[in-house]
Motif scaffolding. Structure first.
Motif, PDB file in Angstrom:
ATOM      1  N   GLY B  70     -13.587  -3.771  -4.960  1.00  0.00           N
ATOM      2  CA  GLY B  70     -13.467  -3.413  -6.385  1.00  0.00           C
ATOM      3  C   GLY B  70     -13.051  -4.494  -7.212  1.00  0.00           C
ATOM      4  O   GLY B  70     -12.822  -5.778  -6.627  1.00  0.00           O
ATOM      5  N   ALA B  71     -12.801  -4.093  -8.564  1.00  0.00           N
ATOM      6  CA  ALA B  71     -12.634  -5.276  -9.523  1.00  0.00           C
ATOM      7  C   ALA B  71     -11.247  -5.562  -9.747  1.00  0.00           C
ATOM      8  O   ALA B  71     -10.694  -5.302 -10.878  1.00  0.00           O
ATOM      9  CB  ALA B  71     -13.586  -4.847 -10.931  1.00  0.00           C
ATOM     10  N   TYR B  72     -10.392  -5.472  -8.865  1.00  0.00           N
ATOM     11  CA  TYR B  72      -8.974  -5.898  -9.043  1.00  0.00           C
ATOM     12  C   TYR B  72      -8.492  -7.099  -8.453  1.00  0.00           C
ATOM     13  O   TYR B  72      -9.136  -7.679  -7.469  1.00  0.00           O
ATOM     14  CB  TYR B  72      -8.154  -4.592  -8.120  1.00  0.00           C
ATOM     15  N   ASN B  73      -7.150  -7.329  -8.717  1.00  0.00           N
ATOM     16  CA  ASN B  73      -6.675  -8.586  -8.104  1.00  0.00           C
ATOM     17  C   ASN B  73      -5.541  -8.049  -7.185  1.00  0.00           C
ATOM     18  O   ASN B  73      -4.592  -7.738  -7.438  1.00  0.00           O
ATOM     19  CB  ASN B  73      -5.866  -9.436  -9.068  1.00  0.00           C
ATOM     20  N   LEU B  74      -6.117  -7.955  -5.963  1.00  0.00           N
ATOM     21  CA  LEU B  74      -5.372  -7.153  -4.864  1.00  0.00           C
ATOM     22  C   LEU B  74      -4.165  -8.494  -4.045  1.00  0.00           C
ATOM     23  O   LEU B  74      -4.749  -9.487  -3.808  1.00  0.00           O
ATOM     24  CB  LEU B  74      -5.905  -6.681  -3.849  1.00  0.00           C
ATOM     25  N   ILE B  75      -3.070  -8.078  -4.241  1.00  0.00           N
ATOM     26  CA  ILE B  75      -2.156  -8.994  -3.369  1.00  0.00           C
ATOM     27  C   ILE B  75      -1.590  -8.084  -2.220  1.00  0.00           C
ATOM     28  O   ILE B  75      -1.160  -7.176  -2.277  1.00  0.00           O
ATOM     29  CB  ILE B  75      -1.082  -9.558  -4.240  1.00  0.00           C
ATOM     30  N   PHE B  76      -1.874  -8.811  -0.949  1.00  0.00           N
ATOM     31  CA  PHE B  76      -1.295  -8.120   0.289  1.00  0.00           C
ATOM     32  C   PHE B  76      -0.175  -9.222   0.921  1.00  0.00           C
ATOM     33  O   PHE B  76      -0.554 -10.160   1.416  1.00  0.00           O
ATOM     34  CB  PHE B  76      -2.080  -7.890   1.408  1.00  0.00           C
ATOM     35  N   GLN B  77       1.236  -8.989   0.566  1.00  0.00           N
ATOM     36  CA  GLN B  77       2.103  -9.781   1.356  1.00  0.00           C
ATOM     37  C   GLN B  77       3.461  -9.326   1.372  1.00  0.00           C
ATOM     38  O   GLN B  77       3.754  -8.256   0.242  1.00  0.00           O
ATOM     39  CB  GLN B  77       2.124 -11.132   0.464  1.00  0.00           C
ATOM     40  N   GLY B  78       4.287  -9.898   2.265  1.00  0.00           N
ATOM     41  CA  GLY B  78       5.622  -9.578   1.976  1.00  0.00           C
ATOM     42  C   GLY B  78       5.859  -7.941   2.309  1.00  0.00           C
ATOM     43  O   GLY B  78       6.953  -7.409   1.835  1.00  0.00           O
ATOM     44  N   GLY B  79       5.051  -7.119   3.012  1.00  0.00           N
ATOM     45  CA  GLY B  79       5.250  -5.846   3.223  1.00  0.00           C
ATOM     46  C   GLY B  79       4.932  -4.874   2.074  1.00  0.00           C
ATOM     47  O   GLY B  79       5.410  -3.830   1.582  1.00  0.00           O
ATOM     48  N   LYS B  84      -2.267  -7.236  -9.021  1.00  0.00           N
ATOM     49  CA  LYS B  84      -1.558  -8.257  -9.971  1.00  0.00           C
ATOM     50  C   LYS B  84      -1.343  -7.620 -11.219  1.00  0.00           C
ATOM     51  O   LYS B  84      -2.158  -7.175 -12.103  1.00  0.00           O
ATOM     52  CB  LYS B  84      -2.420  -9.479 -10.216  1.00  0.00           C
ATOM     53  N   LYS B  85       0.006  -7.759 -11.746  1.00  0.00           N
ATOM     54  CA  LYS B  85       0.263  -7.077 -13.176  1.00  0.00           C
ATOM     55  C   LYS B  85       0.227  -5.815 -13.001  1.00  0.00           C
ATOM     56  O   LYS B  85      -0.057  -5.073 -13.847  1.00  0.00           O
ATOM     57  CB  LYS B  85      -0.292  -7.951 -14.189  1.00  0.00           C
ATOM     58  N   GLY B  86       0.348  -5.111 -11.955  1.00  0.00           N
ATOM     59  CA  GLY B  86       0.037  -3.540 -11.851  1.00  0.00           C
ATOM     60  C   GLY B  86       0.860  -2.917 -10.967  1.00  0.00           C
ATOM     61  O   GLY B  86       2.172  -3.216 -10.645  1.00  0.00           O
ATOM     62  N   LYS B  87       0.116  -1.730 -10.237  1.00  0.00           N
ATOM     63  CA  LYS B  87       0.872  -0.769  -9.413  1.00  0.00           C
ATOM     64  C   LYS B  87       1.126  -1.893  -7.992  1.00  0.00           C
ATOM     65  O   LYS B  87       0.639  -2.750  -7.698  1.00  0.00           O
ATOM     66  CB  LYS B  87       0.061   0.078  -9.055  1.00  0.00           C
ATOM     67  N   LYS B  88       2.383  -1.097  -7.299  1.00  0.00           N
ATOM     68  CA  LYS B  88       2.634  -1.523  -6.136  1.00  0.00           C
ATOM     69  C   LYS B  88       2.919  -0.614  -5.061  1.00  0.00           C
ATOM     70  O   LYS B  88       3.108   0.370  -5.377  1.00  0.00           O
ATOM     71  CB  LYS B  88       4.190  -2.399  -6.132  1.00  0.00           C
ATOM     72  N   PHE B  89       2.649  -0.865  -3.793  1.00  0.00           N
ATOM     73  CA  PHE B  89       2.971   0.305  -2.760  1.00  0.00           C
ATOM     74  C   PHE B  89       3.627  -0.836  -1.650  1.00  0.00           C
ATOM     75  O   PHE B  89       3.213  -1.604  -1.246  1.00  0.00           O
ATOM     76  CB  PHE B  89       1.844   1.006  -2.223  1.00  0.00           C
ATOM     77  N   TYR B  90       4.808  -0.134  -1.345  1.00  0.00           N
ATOM     78  CA  TYR B  90       5.632  -1.058  -0.251  1.00  0.00           C
ATOM     79  C   TYR B  90       5.106  -0.054   1.265  1.00  0.00           C
ATOM     80  O   TYR B  90       5.542   0.891   1.274  1.00  0.00           O
ATOM     81  CB  TYR B  90       7.028  -0.845  -0.508  1.00  0.00           C
ATOM     82  N   PHE B  91       4.555  -0.968   2.022  1.00  0.00           N
ATOM     83  CA  PHE B  91       4.331  -0.205   3.306  1.00  0.00           C
ATOM     84  C   PHE B  91       5.446  -0.804   4.488  1.00  0.00           C
ATOM     85  O   PHE B  91       5.909  -1.699   4.318  1.00  0.00           O
ATOM     86  CB  PHE B  91       3.064  -0.509   3.794  1.00  0.00           C
ATOM     87  N   THR B  92       5.300   0.177   5.620  1.00  0.00           N
ATOM     88  CA  THR B  92       6.393  -0.282   6.682  1.00  0.00           C
ATOM     89  C   THR B  92       5.502  -0.942   7.712  1.00  0.00           C
ATOM     90  O   THR B  92       4.461  -0.783   7.807  1.00  0.00           O
ATOM     91  CB  THR B  92       7.240   1.002   7.125  1.00  0.00           C
ATOM     92  N   MET B 100      -1.037 -10.060   8.558  1.00  0.00           N
ATOM     93  CA  MET B 100      -1.697 -11.344   7.931  1.00  0.00           C
ATOM     94  C   MET B 100      -2.417 -10.480   6.529  1.00  0.00           C
ATOM     95  O   MET B 100      -3.231  -9.775   6.415  1.00  0.00           O
ATOM     96  CB  MET B 100      -2.940 -11.908   9.005  1.00  0.00           C
ATOM     97  N   GLY B 101      -1.829 -11.358   5.638  1.00  0.00           N
ATOM     98  CA  GLY B 101      -2.333 -10.761   4.221  1.00  0.00           C
ATOM     99  C   GLY B 101      -2.982 -11.862   3.378  1.00  0.00           C
ATOM    100  O   GLY B 101      -3.723 -12.860   3.931  1.00  0.00           O
ATOM    101  N   GLY B 102      -2.988 -11.705   2.130  1.00  0.00           N
ATOM    102  CA  GLY B 102      -3.511 -12.925   1.296  1.00  0.00           C
ATOM    103  C   GLY B 102      -3.662 -12.261  -0.034  1.00  0.00           C
ATOM    104  O   GLY B 102      -3.487 -11.055  -0.534  1.00  0.00           O
ATOM    105  N   GLU B 103      -4.308 -13.126  -1.078  1.00  0.00           N
ATOM    106  CA  GLU B 103      -4.643 -12.476  -2.429  1.00  0.00           C
ATOM    107  C   GLU B 103      -6.130 -12.419  -2.669  1.00  0.00           C
ATOM    108  O   GLU B 103      -6.738 -13.584  -2.330  1.00  0.00           O
ATOM    109  CB  GLU B 103      -4.127 -13.591  -3.450  1.00  0.00           C
ATOM    110  N   TYR B 104      -6.635 -11.438  -3.208  1.00  0.00           N
ATOM    111  CA  TYR B 104      -8.068 -11.513  -3.357  1.00  0.00           C
ATOM    112  C   TYR B 104      -8.446 -11.053  -4.862  1.00  0.00           C
ATOM    113  O   TYR B 104      -7.856 -10.120  -5.369  1.00  0.00           O
ATOM    114  CB  TYR B 104      -8.730 -10.260  -2.289  1.00  0.00           C
ATOM    115  N   SER B 105      -9.309 -11.920  -5.438  1.00  0.00           N
ATOM    116  CA  SER B 105      -9.563 -11.776  -6.790  1.00  0.00           C
ATOM    117  C   SER B 105     -11.032 -11.486  -6.957  1.00  0.00           C
ATOM    118  O   SER B 105     -11.945 -12.024  -6.028  1.00  0.00           O
ATOM    119  CB  SER B 105      -9.260 -12.917  -7.465  1.00  0.00           C
ATOM    120  N   PRO B 106     -11.639 -10.809  -7.946  1.00  0.00           N
ATOM    121  CA  PRO B 106     -12.967 -10.667  -8.170  1.00  0.00           C
ATOM    122  C   PRO B 106     -13.818 -12.145  -8.251  1.00  0.00           C
ATOM    123  O   PRO B 106     -13.208 -13.012  -8.633  1.00  0.00           O
ATOM    124  CB  PRO B 106     -13.264 -10.103  -9.652  1.00  0.00           C
TER     125      PRO B 106
END
Lengths: 152, 272
Positions: B70-79, B84-92, B100-106
């Protein structure tokens, strides 16, 4: 002549005052609220906590499965309390208790003792029990109704 | 009466306009619920976060291919999974797993992130672009303090090149040395690693299995051998002593990768 009363300069003064300073701003406020409130309510209507608790329980059980030391094959019927069961990496405020037979372990025991007596009012409880070869397995979890950050 | 009716008309008209606007606004809000961006973002983030949790509830390797993230700026890091500048979900995360995460932009052309893969392989979990996902054949090796100063390397005519690569300039790899801690035999055959059923040999087999999976991207099973049931002539009899037999099917022109994988596996095992 009465029908033109609205446009009569004498009568126009106070009515226009009410329209400009009360009715018009009130209409704008009402309309804006009608658009914004449902949106924010919809975003808040998503309640993933019960599903999250169930997945966490599965996650804990997968950590408890035993493995054949020679073949490395997982035995899904045999459980054990592992040393890392009381460690979970998350910034979410959660707590759980796992009991297998007479052994038990906690994650965030301090919160557990606080949350258990006041659930289900502030914290959502989750309880799963099953009979295993090693005795009764109990997984008890408490999450805040709305996610909160663990400040520790 | 006539005068009153005339006076009420503009007021009724104003009221009707007002009610009309209010009614249309409500209708618009109701119709927009399914297109509500805040709701969509929340749902998406929660879904990704819970998927990352759910894949940890199994003991098998998994991959979930997302055709377009999708057209989001997704960040997967530190749990946490966040927009970006929006919603967050904390996973266990299980303490044993490495994230292994990273930042993904359109991307500029498509204006969307494009494909992403949620995976669990061995002790690694995370989200990566499909070409960056680690081999799906990794396994979790037992935590075991092991050390080896010398490893015996045996080979066949077909695998001589790999053995020579390991031995060249490295005295830790020897042949027929009685003081060696453990042995490795390399031969051609269906992808398998046989090991003496004891912890040391299993650990070495597991570490080399993971490295071969990474280097050659092959699925290679590790199999314990019951030596008591072997014939006298069976070449697996070398596993009476701690050791492993590595069988690789097709390694032509990949001898260098195979040697690198075996060496890395031996170092992870505890070759000092």
């Amino acid at each position: 002549m009465d029908s033109y009363k609205l446009f009569n300069k004498k009568a126009q003064g106070p009515e226009i005052f009410w329209y400009i300073f009360l009715y018009l701003p009130l209409t704008i406020i009402v309309i804006t609220s009608l658009v914004i409130i449902p949106r924010s309510l919809m975003a808040k209507s998503l309640q993933p906590v019960p599903l999250d608790q169930m997945i966490q329980s599965r996650q804990l059980q997968s950590q408890m499965w035993t493995k054949n030391p020679v073949t490395g094959k997982t035995n899904l019927m045999d459980y054990q309390i592992t040393k890392d069961l009381n460690k979970t990496y998350t910034t979410k405020q959660i707590t759980y208790r796992v009991q297998l037979g007479n052994q038990e372990t906690y994650y965030n025991k301090e919160l557990y003792e606080l949350a258990k007596p006041i659930s289900p009012f502030r914290y959502l409880p989750y309880l799963e029990e099953r009979i295993t070869n090693q005795g009764k397995l109990t997984i008890e979890e408490y999450y805040p109704k709305q996610y909160a950050i663990d400040k520790k | 009466m006539k005068g009153h009716a005339k006076l009420a008309l503009p007021e009724m008209f104003t009221m009707l306009i007002g009610f009309g606007i209010v009614f249309l606004s409500i209708l618009y809000s109701v119709m927009q619920i399914s297109n509500n961006e805040a709701y969509k973002e929340e749902l998406y983030i929660v879904q990704l976060g819970l998927e990352l949790q759910a894949i940890q509830a199994t003991d098998v390797n998994l991959q979930r291919y997302i055709t377009d993230a999708g057209a989001y700026n997704l960040i997967f890091q530190g749990g946490e999974v966040s927009i970006k500048k929006g919603k967050k979900f904390y996973f266990t995360k299980n303490p044993d797993n490495i994230f292994m995460g990273g930042e993904y932009s359109p991307q500029l052309k498509t204006k969307t992130i494009g494909p992403l893969t949620i995976f669990k392989t061995g002790k690694y979990i995370g989200v990566k672009k499909p070409d960056e996902v680690p081999s799906p054949y990794l396994t979790i090796c037992e935590e075991l303090q092991t050390t080896a100063k010398k490893i015996n390397i045996n080979s066949t005519e077909e695998t001589k090149k790999i053995a020579n690569m390991l031995k060249s300039g490295n005295t830790k790899y020897t042949t027929n040395d009685d003081n060696a801690d453990i042995s490795i035999k390399i031969q051609k055959g269906p992808n398998k690693i046989f090991y003496k059923p004891e912890k040391q040999s299993k650990k070495l087999a597991c570490e080399i299995q993971n490295q071969l999976a990474k280097e050659l991207n092959i699925s290679i099973n590790i199999i314990p051998i019951n030596i008591e049931h072997l014939l006298q002539t069976d070449e697996k009899n070398i596993l009476k002593k701690p050791g492993i037999i590595i069988q690789i099917d097709n390694f032509e022109n990949k001898e260098n990768n195979a040697a690198t994988a075996i060496n890395k596996g031996a170092i992870n095992y505890g070759l000092i």
